[in-house]
Scaffold this motif. Structure first.
Motif, PDB file in Angstrom:
ATOM      1  N   PHE A  14     -55.519 -12.568  28.354  1.00 40.77           N
ATOM      2  CA  PHE A  14     -56.837 -11.323  27.449  1.00 40.77           C
ATOM      3  C   PHE A  14     -57.604 -11.896  27.954  1.00 40.77           C
ATOM      4  N   GLU A  15     -58.557 -10.602  28.566  1.00 44.18           N
ATOM      5  CA  GLU A  15     -60.185 -11.323  28.486  1.00 44.18           C
ATOM      6  C   GLU A  15     -60.915 -10.703  27.023  1.00 44.18           C
ATOM      7  N   TRP A  16     -60.579 -10.872  25.980  1.00 42.66           N
ATOM      8  CA  TRP A  16     -61.165 -10.504  24.779  1.00 42.66           C
ATOM      9  C   TRP A  16     -61.185  -9.338  24.430  1.00 42.66           C
ATOM     10  N   ILE A  60     -69.587 -28.077  30.016  1.00 40.98           N
ATOM     11  CA  ILE A  60     -70.421 -27.037  30.357  1.00 40.98           C
ATOM     12  C   ILE A  60     -69.441 -26.454  31.006  1.00 40.98           C
ATOM     13  N   ASN A  61     -69.301 -24.713  29.841  1.00 41.56           N
ATOM     14  CA  ASN A  61     -68.657 -23.482  30.315  1.00 41.56           C
ATOM     15  C   ASN A  61     -70.124 -22.928  31.316  1.00 41.56           C
ATOM     16  N   ASN A  62     -70.148 -22.590  32.730  1.00 40.46           N
ATOM     17  CA  ASN A  62     -71.401 -21.710  33.492  1.00 40.46           C
ATOM     18  C   ASN A  62     -70.218 -21.036  34.549  1.00 40.46           C
ATOM     19  N   TYR A  63     -71.442 -19.855  34.486  1.00 44.53           N
ATOM     20  CA  TYR A  63     -70.699 -19.066  35.120  1.00 44.53           C
ATOM     21  C   TYR A  63     -71.614 -18.525  35.859  1.00 44.53           C
ATOM     22  N   ARG A  64     -73.424 -18.277  35.189  1.00 42.57           N
ATOM     23  CA  ARG A  64     -74.292 -17.665  35.786  1.00 42.57           C
ATOM     24  C   ARG A  64     -75.732 -18.555  35.277  1.00 42.57           C
ATOM     25  N   ARG A  65     -76.766 -17.608  36.049  1.00 42.58           N
ATOM     26  CA  ARG A  65     -78.211 -18.128  34.612  1.00 42.58           C
ATOM     27  C   ARG A  65     -78.715 -16.825  34.770  1.00 42.58           C
ATOM     28  N   LEU A 111     -69.925 -25.988  25.512  1.00 44.19           N
ATOM     29  CA  LEU A 111     -71.298 -25.043  25.127  1.00 44.19           C
ATOM     30  C   LEU A 111     -71.460 -24.376  26.239  1.00 44.19           C
ATOM     31  N   ASP A 112     -71.712 -23.148  26.125  1.00 44.90           N
ATOM     32  CA  ASP A 112     -71.908 -22.511  27.305  1.00 44.90           C
ATOM     33  C   ASP A 112     -72.983 -22.263  27.337  1.00 44.90           C
ATOM     34  N   LEU A 113     -73.762 -22.843  28.466  1.00 45.02           N
ATOM     35  CA  LEU A 113     -75.440 -23.027  28.771  1.00 45.02           C
ATOM     36  C   LEU A 113     -75.844 -22.201  30.605  1.00 45.02           C
TER      37      LEU A 113
HETATM   38  C1  GBH Z   1     -65.579 -17.843  28.103  1.00 38.76           C
HETATM   39  O1  GBH Z   1     -66.413 -17.105  27.936  1.00 38.76           O
HETATM   40  C2  GBH Z   1     -64.670 -18.160  27.455  1.00 38.76           C
HETATM   41  O2  GBH Z   1     -64.530 -19.125  26.619  1.00 38.76           O
HETATM   42  C3  GBH Z   1     -62.857 -17.279  27.603  1.00 38.76           C
HETATM   43  O3  GBH Z   1     -62.858 -17.744  27.125  1.00 38.76           O
HETATM   44  C4  GBH Z   1     -63.729 -15.818  28.887  1.00 38.76           C
HETATM   45  O4  GBH Z   1     -62.218 -16.239  29.230  1.00 38.76           O
HETATM   46  C5  GBH Z   1     -64.214 -17.002  30.056  1.00 38.76           C
HETATM   47  O5  GBH Z   1     -65.450 -17.551  29.154  1.00 38.76           O
HETATM   48  C6  GBH Z   1     -64.641 -15.647  30.732  1.00 38.76           C
HETATM   49  O6  GBH Z   1     -65.291 -14.340  30.774  1.00 38.76           O
HETATM   50  O7  GBH Z   1     -73.882  -9.759  27.419  1.00 38.76           O
HETATM   51  O8  GBH Z   1     -72.677  -9.755  29.496  1.00 38.76           O
HETATM   52  O9  GBH Z   1     -72.525 -12.324  28.340  1.00 38.76           O
HETATM   53  C7  GBH Z   1     -67.688 -17.295  28.725  1.00 38.76           C
HETATM   54  C8  GBH Z   1     -69.430 -16.642  28.025  1.00 38.76           C
HETATM   55  C9  GBH Z   1     -70.746 -15.103  26.386  1.00 38.76           C
HETATM   56  C10 GBH Z   1     -68.704 -14.370  28.843  1.00 38.76           C
HETATM   57  C11 GBH Z   1     -70.062 -13.313  26.400  1.00 38.76           C
HETATM   58  C12 GBH Z   1     -68.920 -12.492  28.063  1.00 38.76           C
HETATM   59  C13 GBH Z   1     -70.723 -11.019  26.841  1.00 38.76           C
HETATM   60  C14 GBH Z   1     -71.053 -10.584  27.877  1.00 38.76           C
HETATM   61  N1  GBH Z   1     -69.801 -15.015  27.494  1.00 38.76           N
HETATM   62  N2  GBH Z   1     -70.410 -12.079  27.300  1.00 38.76           N
HETATM   63  S1  GBH Z   1     -72.244 -10.290  28.335  1.00 38.76           S
END
Ligand code: GBH
Length: 455
Positions: free
Chosen positions: A414-416, A299-304, A228-230
């Motif tokens: 490839f970042e989507w 858990i996928n986490n990048y920020r709050r 989950l991305d939490l």
């Molecule tokens: C993950 O998504 C993916 O699992 C991975 O494939 C991807 O390459 C990686 O992170 C890096 O992005 O409205 O600002 O949130 C992360 C969660 C949620 C990030 C949707 C991008 C859209 C922009 N993602 N979000 S925002």
């Protein structure tokens, strides 16, 4: 570059696993090779204007052919595990039915090569590339997709379960359900608002729940989980309407999935908010299936998330806020290492998962080019990793059962919707020549991976 100085002090348990993560569509290429079927991302990227640089994953990192080079890079960093996804349409071109033997043979080669180097494969079954044939039948709006997913999971477990013990059903249902079905930013490009996001979410969760026992039945000793991305969610101010908006957003992104998986219920406040207007058909037994016990939470986490009341996605009615004074990545994502410790502690306190893996964490830069010495000195990314990983160590000290950490991502890919404009890699890829080059962040991450466990 102060955080890098932490590297020599970061400590982890001896058996802690450091690895890197990727996803099939983002790296494999070989779009129509060896019998692979079409996915919704193959289709979506052909729509004009949806990918910022007009690119797609047809070739990507050509990992389908260059995987030995990529494994050598993991080995060079001293990584103990590799999290990757299987392409469902590469194995089952029509989504169900006939198995594509050549697709299965590719994953056999990949898994065998990893094991030969002592790198443990962590397999994700679904990282967003639904077979287009299933989309034609309604995709994640169709309950039948849940059964098709469970069948696919069983087939994959039967094929690879003799060598793979770590299985993840879905990657980030919140993201693919909402960005793909509510907002139209990701495949399949549907902008159906909250109704679309919630319907897709229920079916994705049901697919997960049905797949769990299938994987266990086919792969002896399998450990099964979901990613989950939490994000910890904080109200932007202490005004009542902002607190309420933050609770709604937390309900949609975090609690909807966590409550269903760990407690077998959807949150009462969200059921009330969505009501009949937004909810799909939910059968009595669905939540029982969804709450099948799991062995680990990814858990996928990048920020709050900092949230205030607004107009986005009614009836969620929120707006995301960028707190002033923070540093941001070029994507506008706040750099806030405490976020990863906070989410670990919150999830552990409330849901007590048996074990947790950080299945993704990392940062994007703008495009990078090697300097005159041929190096990529991405101090910002190295700093980001040192800062966040130190906070994971701190959560472990406080008793959170984190067993491993996967950097997103092994190599630029490839970042989507952002195409190739937002590199996240530990390894630089020259997309003209497919040349790979370890970045400074890869060297630093490798040092942490080799030295921090058991320090
Ligand atoms: C993950 O998504 C993916 O699992 C991975 O494939 C991807 O390459 C990686 O992170 C890096 O992005 O409205 O600002 O949130 C992360 C969660 C949620 C990030 C949707 C991008 C859209 C922009 N993602 N979000 S925002």
């Amino acid at each position: 570059a102060a955080l890098i100085d932490l590297v020599g002090e970061i400590r982890f348990p001896r058996d802690f696993i450091f690895g890197s993560a990727t996803a099939a569509y983002q790296i494999e290429g070989a779009m129509a090779l060896d019998g692979k079927g079409e996915s919704i991302w193959d289709r979506f990227t052909r729509r004009p204007g949806v990918i910022v640089d007009g690119s797609n994953g047809d070739l990507a990192c050509d990992h389908y052919h260059l995987y030995p080079r990529d494994i050598a890079l993991m080995k060079e960093m001293g990584l103990r595990a590799y999290r990757f996804s299987l392409s469902w349409p590469r194995l089952l071109p029509q989504g169900s039915g006939r198995l594509n033997q050549k697709g299965a043979a590719f994953y056999d080669r990949l898994i065998d090569s990893l094991l030969a180097e002592g790198i443990e494969p962590f397999v994700t079954l679904y990282h967003w590339d639904l077979p287009q044939a299933l989309q034609e039948k309604g995709g994640w709006y169709n309950r039948d997709t849940c059964m098709r997913f469970a069948d696919y999971a069983a087939q994959a477990a039967a094929l690879f379960g003799d060598r793979v013990t770590k299985w993840t059903t879905l990657n980030e249902p919140w993201t693919f359900c909402w960005f793909g079905h509510a907002l139209g930013e990701d495949a399949p490009g549907l902008a159906d608002g909250v109704k679309g996001g919630v319907a897709a979410s229920h079916h994705a969760l049901l697919a997960h729940g049905l797949a769990v026992p299938m994987i266990r039945a086919e792969a002896r000793g399998a450990e099964v989980g979901i990613t989950l991305d939490l994000n910890v969610t904080e109200p932007a101010t202490d005004r009542e309407e902002d607190i309420a908006a933050a609770a709604r957003f937390d309900g949609a992104q975090n609690r909807w999935y966590l409550e269903a998986i760990f407690r077998g219920v959807y949150p009462e406040d969200m059921l009330d908010l969505y009501g009949e207007r937004y909810l799909p058909r939910i059968e009595a037994e669905d939540l029982k299936a969804i709450s099948a016990p799991i062995d680990f939470l990814g858990i996928n986490n990048y920020r709050r998330s900092v949230i205030k009341a607004g107009v986005d996605l009614p009836p969620l009615n929120f707006e995301r806020v960028s707190p002033p004074g923070s540093d941001y990545t070029p994507l506008g994502w706040e750099i806030w290492p405490q976020a990863i410790e906070d989410i670990l502690i919150e999830v552990n306190d409330k849901y007590k998962p048996a074990s947790i893996y950080i299945t993704e964490n990392g940062m994007a830069t703008t495009q990078e080019t090697p300097d005159e010495r041929g190096r990529i000195e991405d101090f910002g990314r190295a700093d980001y990793y040192a800062g966040y990983i130190a906070k994971v160590a701190s959560a472990i000290e406080k008793g959170v059962p984190v067993k491993g950490y996967f950097a997103w991502t092994l190599m630029d890919n490839f970042e989507w919707a952002l195409g190739y404009t937002a590199p996240f890699g530990l390894v630089h890829v020259d997309f003209e020549t497919q040349e790979r080059r370890l970045k400074l962040s890869g060297e630093i991450f490798g040092r942490i991976a080799r030295e921090a466990p058991g320090r």
